[in-house]
Design a protein around this motif. Structure first.
Motif, PDB file in Angstrom:
ATOM      1  N   TYR A  22       0.214   2.555 -11.348  1.00 50.40           N
ATOM      2  CA  TYR A  22       1.279   2.909 -10.416  1.00 50.40           C
ATOM      3  C   TYR A  22       1.094   2.087  -9.152  1.00 50.40           C
ATOM      4  O   TYR A  22       0.094   1.380  -8.987  1.00 50.40           O
ATOM      5  N   SER A  23       2.072   2.168  -8.264  1.00 47.85           N
ATOM      6  CA  SER A  23       2.056   1.312  -7.075  1.00 47.85           C
ATOM      7  C   SER A  23       1.104   1.876  -6.021  1.00 47.85           C
ATOM      8  O   SER A  23       0.752   3.058  -6.051  1.00 47.85           O
ATOM      9  N   PRO A  24       0.698   1.042  -5.047  1.00 48.62           N
ATOM     10  CA  PRO A  24      -0.122   1.533  -3.939  1.00 48.62           C
ATOM     11  C   PRO A  24       0.703   2.215  -2.855  1.00 48.62           C
ATOM     12  O   PRO A  24       0.166   2.567  -1.800  1.00 48.62           O
ATOM     13  N   CYS A  25       1.997   2.418  -3.111  1.00 52.86           N
ATOM     14  CA  CYS A  25       2.875   3.023  -2.108  1.00 52.86           C
ATOM     15  C   CYS A  25       2.504   4.482  -1.859  1.00 52.86           C
ATOM     16  O   CYS A  25       2.012   5.166  -2.762  1.00 52.86           O
ATOM     17  N   PRO A  26       2.765   4.989  -0.638  1.00 52.84           N
ATOM     18  CA  PRO A  26       2.340   6.343  -0.293  1.00 52.84           C
ATOM     19  C   PRO A  26       2.836   7.443  -1.220  1.00 52.84           C
ATOM     20  O   PRO A  26       2.126   8.418  -1.458  1.00 52.84           O
ATOM     21  N   ASN A  27       4.068   7.306  -1.740  1.00 50.68           N
ATOM     22  CA  ASN A  27       4.540   8.383  -2.609  1.00 50.68           C
ATOM     23  C   ASN A  27       3.709   8.488  -3.880  1.00 50.68           C
ATOM     24  O   ASN A  27       3.385   9.590  -4.341  1.00 50.68           O
ATOM     25  N   VAL A 165      16.005  -4.330  -0.707  1.00 50.78           N
ATOM     26  CA  VAL A 165      14.699  -3.764  -0.374  1.00 50.78           C
ATOM     27  C   VAL A 165      14.588  -2.303  -0.790  1.00 50.78           C
ATOM     28  O   VAL A 165      15.585  -1.576  -0.892  1.00 50.78           O
ATOM     29  N   ILE A 166      13.353  -1.904  -1.038  1.00 49.51           N
ATOM     30  CA  ILE A 166      13.030  -0.550  -1.483  1.00 49.51           C
ATOM     31  C   ILE A 166      11.884  -0.028  -0.618  1.00 49.51           C
ATOM     32  O   ILE A 166      11.438  -0.675   0.316  1.00 49.51           O
ATOM     33  N   HIS A 167      11.402   1.169  -0.968  1.00 49.06           N
ATOM     34  CA  HIS A 167      10.223   1.747  -0.320  1.00 49.06           C
ATOM     35  C   HIS A 167      10.441   1.912   1.188  1.00 49.06           C
ATOM     36  O   HIS A 167      11.522   2.226   1.644  1.00 49.06           O
ATOM     37  N   GLU A 168       9.372   1.655   1.945  1.00 49.85           N
ATOM     38  CA  GLU A 168       9.385   1.932   3.382  1.00 49.85           C
ATOM     39  C   GLU A 168      10.240   0.959   4.184  1.00 49.85           C
ATOM     40  O   GLU A 168      10.423   1.139   5.392  1.00 49.85           O
ATOM     41  N   ALA A 169      10.784  -0.063   3.531  1.00 49.26           N
ATOM     42  CA  ALA A 169      11.658  -1.002   4.244  1.00 49.26           C
ATOM     43  C   ALA A 169      12.839  -0.285   4.889  1.00 49.26           C
ATOM     44  O   ALA A 169      13.382  -0.757   5.900  1.00 49.26           O
ATOM     45  N   ARG A 170      13.240   0.846   4.319  1.00 45.24           N
ATOM     46  CA  ARG A 170      14.317   1.654   4.907  1.00 45.24           C
ATOM     47  C   ARG A 170      14.001   2.009   6.363  1.00 45.24           C
ATOM     48  O   ARG A 170      14.905   2.130   7.191  1.00 45.24           O
ATOM     49  N   PHE A 171      12.709   2.173   6.679  1.00 44.03           N
ATOM     50  CA  PHE A 171      12.313   2.598   8.022  1.00 44.03           C
ATOM     51  C   PHE A 171      11.910   1.433   8.926  1.00 44.03           C
ATOM     52  O   PHE A 171      11.759   1.615  10.127  1.00 44.03           O
ATOM     53  N   TYR A 236      -6.726   8.595   0.644  1.00 45.71           N
ATOM     54  CA  TYR A 236      -6.272   7.779  -0.491  1.00 45.71           C
ATOM     55  C   TYR A 236      -4.978   7.055  -0.133  1.00 45.71           C
ATOM     56  O   TYR A 236      -4.811   5.852  -0.410  1.00 45.71           O
ATOM     57  N   VAL A 237      -4.062   7.777   0.504  1.00 43.51           N
ATOM     58  CA  VAL A 237      -2.795   7.171   0.915  1.00 43.51           C
ATOM     59  C   VAL A 237      -3.045   6.046   1.910  1.00 43.51           C
ATOM     60  O   VAL A 237      -2.512   4.933   1.777  1.00 43.51           O
ATOM     61  N   GLN A 242      -1.453  -0.540   2.728  1.00 44.18           N
ATOM     62  CA  GLN A 242      -1.222  -1.915   3.179  1.00 44.18           C
ATOM     63  C   GLN A 242      -0.884  -1.977   4.677  1.00 44.18           C
ATOM     64  O   GLN A 242       0.125  -2.533   5.089  1.00 44.18           O
ATOM     65  N   GLU A 243      -1.758  -1.376   5.485  1.00 47.45           N
ATOM     66  CA  GLU A 243      -1.647  -1.405   6.952  1.00 47.45           C
ATOM     67  C   GLU A 243      -0.359  -0.759   7.456  1.00 47.45           C
ATOM     68  O   GLU A 243       0.101  -1.056   8.559  1.00 47.45           O
ATOM     69  N   MET A 244       0.217   0.115   6.664  1.00 52.04           N
ATOM     70  CA  MET A 244       1.433   0.806   7.074  1.00 52.04           C
ATOM     71  C   MET A 244       1.121   1.798   8.193  1.00 52.04           C
ATOM     72  O   MET A 244       0.088   2.452   8.180  1.00 52.04           O
ATOM     73  N   ASP A 245       2.034   1.899   9.157  1.00 55.26           N
ATOM     74  CA  ASP A 245       1.907   2.887  10.211  1.00 55.26           C
ATOM     75  C   ASP A 245       1.851   4.286   9.585  1.00 55.26           C
ATOM     76  O   ASP A 245       2.677   4.605   8.722  1.00 55.26           O
ATOM     77  N   PRO A 246       0.891   5.138   9.994  1.00 51.81           N
ATOM     78  CA  PRO A 246       0.780   6.476   9.397  1.00 51.81           C
ATOM     79  C   PRO A 246       2.070   7.286   9.472  1.00 51.81           C
ATOM     80  O   PRO A 246       2.391   8.037   8.543  1.00 51.81           O
ATOM     81  N   ALA A 247       2.819   7.133  10.560  1.00 51.35           N
ATOM     82  CA  ALA A 247       4.084   7.865  10.681  1.00 51.35           C
ATOM     83  C   ALA A 247       5.091   7.388   9.641  1.00 51.35           C
ATOM     84  O   ALA A 247       5.847   8.189   9.076  1.00 51.35           O
ATOM     85  N   VAL A 248       5.102   6.086   9.356  1.00 50.02           N
ATOM     86  CA  VAL A 248       5.999   5.545   8.332  1.00 50.02           C
ATOM     87  C   VAL A 248       5.572   6.046   6.953  1.00 50.02           C
ATOM     88  O   VAL A 248       6.412   6.400   6.115  1.00 50.02           O
ATOM     89  N   ALA A 249       4.260   6.093   6.712  1.00 48.89           N
ATOM     90  CA  ALA A 249       3.752   6.612   5.429  1.00 48.89           C
ATOM     91  C   ALA A 249       4.198   8.053   5.222  1.00 48.89           C
ATOM     92  O   ALA A 249       4.610   8.447   4.124  1.00 48.89           O
TER      93      ALA A 249
END
Length: 299
Positions: A22-27, A165-171, A236-237, A242-249
């Motif tokens: 699965y992906s490393p994305c937060p969900n 775009v998909i994932h957190e790109a929305r934010f 784990y998240v 990938q250095e994502m801002d915790p609020a965005v995650a």
């Protein structure tokens, strides 16, 4: 009494960790944290591989791995070998892919233009093709497949004319100075009234119906454990975000992990059938066979 080889092999198979990608994305890390770390009672062990959605879609088509997170758009190509689990995936409302450009515009501005997409068999691209058929006179030009995290920089730097775009790109797309030309999810919801089917969890049919039910139970339990104690999954998240801002995650998890993640339910299955039936009618994917989405049905 000595076990027969068949019995012995069955025991070995059940003791061996299942290969999952699965992906490393937060969900995904949020959903699978408890199970991946052995906190779901009675669940089989997991051997986890992280991979982008375009990679996992290809793995499914080649029959690799026991369990995979894939795009719903790839289901018509893999359901002979894999069963759709009724939980663990990503569906929802207000969470669709976006078409981004450097300058504001309309669908007509994409005529003949180069568009970057995360996978040619992604749900995002399928939704884009359904939208473009109505909104881009003459059709788009070249389609370029890029890892999802490279799409916004490519649009910003002028390497492509637009990006899906998909994932957190929305934010985060505003951080790249980009404009949202169209929201594929808004178009889907407006024209169908259904939630947006994005990512699915599938497992090998050869594992057997009983094992598939066990995997669905483990997935659902892992989701509920993550909801009950969100802080438990945070390391784990964060490790894989990938250095994502915790609020965005946190926004990412809040948007993509919802009631459909715990159970597809009637509306979830209706959305999946609606997407794949409409796409098949347009000649974009093969038609699903009778009962193809039925969980645990061995063929």
């Amino acid at each position: 009494m000595t076990e027969s080889p068949t019995q012995h092999e069955q025991h070995e198979q059940h003791d061996k960790p299942l290969r999952i990608a699965y992906s490393p994305c937060p969900n995904d890390t949020f959903v699978f944290d408890a199970w991946a770390h052995g906190r779901v009672p009675g669940a089989p062990g997991l051997d986890v591989t992280f991979a982008d959605i375009d990679i996992t879609n290809g793995m499914a088509e080649r029959g690799e791995f026991d369990i995979l997170k894939v795009s719903y758009a790839v289901l018509p190509y893999v359901l002979d070998e894999y069963a759709l689990l009724p939980c663990g995936g990503a569906l929802g409302r207000g969470c669709g892919p976006l078409v981004l450009t450097r300058e504001p515009g309309t669908g007509a501005d994409l005529t003949g233009k180069t568009v970057a997409v995360p996978s040619e068999k992604s749900t995002a691209y399928l939704l884009f093709r359904l939208w473009a058929a109505e909104s881009v006179p003459g059709g788009v030009g070249e389609i370029v497949v890029l890892p999802f995290d490279q799409i916004m920089p490519a649009v910003r730097d002028g390497k492509v004319d637009a990006g899906l775009v998909i994932h957190e790109a929305r934010f985060t797309y505003q951080n790249y100075g980009l404009n949202c030309l169209a929201d594929m999810g808004e178009h889907w919801e407006r024209t169908t009234g259904l939630p947006i089917p994005l990512g699915a969890i599938i497992a090998k049919r050869s594992l057997g119906a009983e094992r598939l039910r066990q995997l669905a139970d483990a997935t659902r339990a892992s989701v509920r454990m993550a909801w009950d104690d969100p802080e438990a999954s945070r390391p784990y998240v964060t490790e894989h975000a990938q250095e994502m801002d915790p609020a965005v995650a946190d926004q990412h998890i809040g948007l993509y992990v919802n009631e459909f993640t715990a159970d597809l339910g009637e509306n979830g299955y209706a959305a999946i059938r609606g997407l794949l039936t409409r796409a098949a009618a347009e000649g974009l994917v093969p038609a699903l066979g009778p009962g193809a989405l039925s969980f645990g049905t061995l063929r």
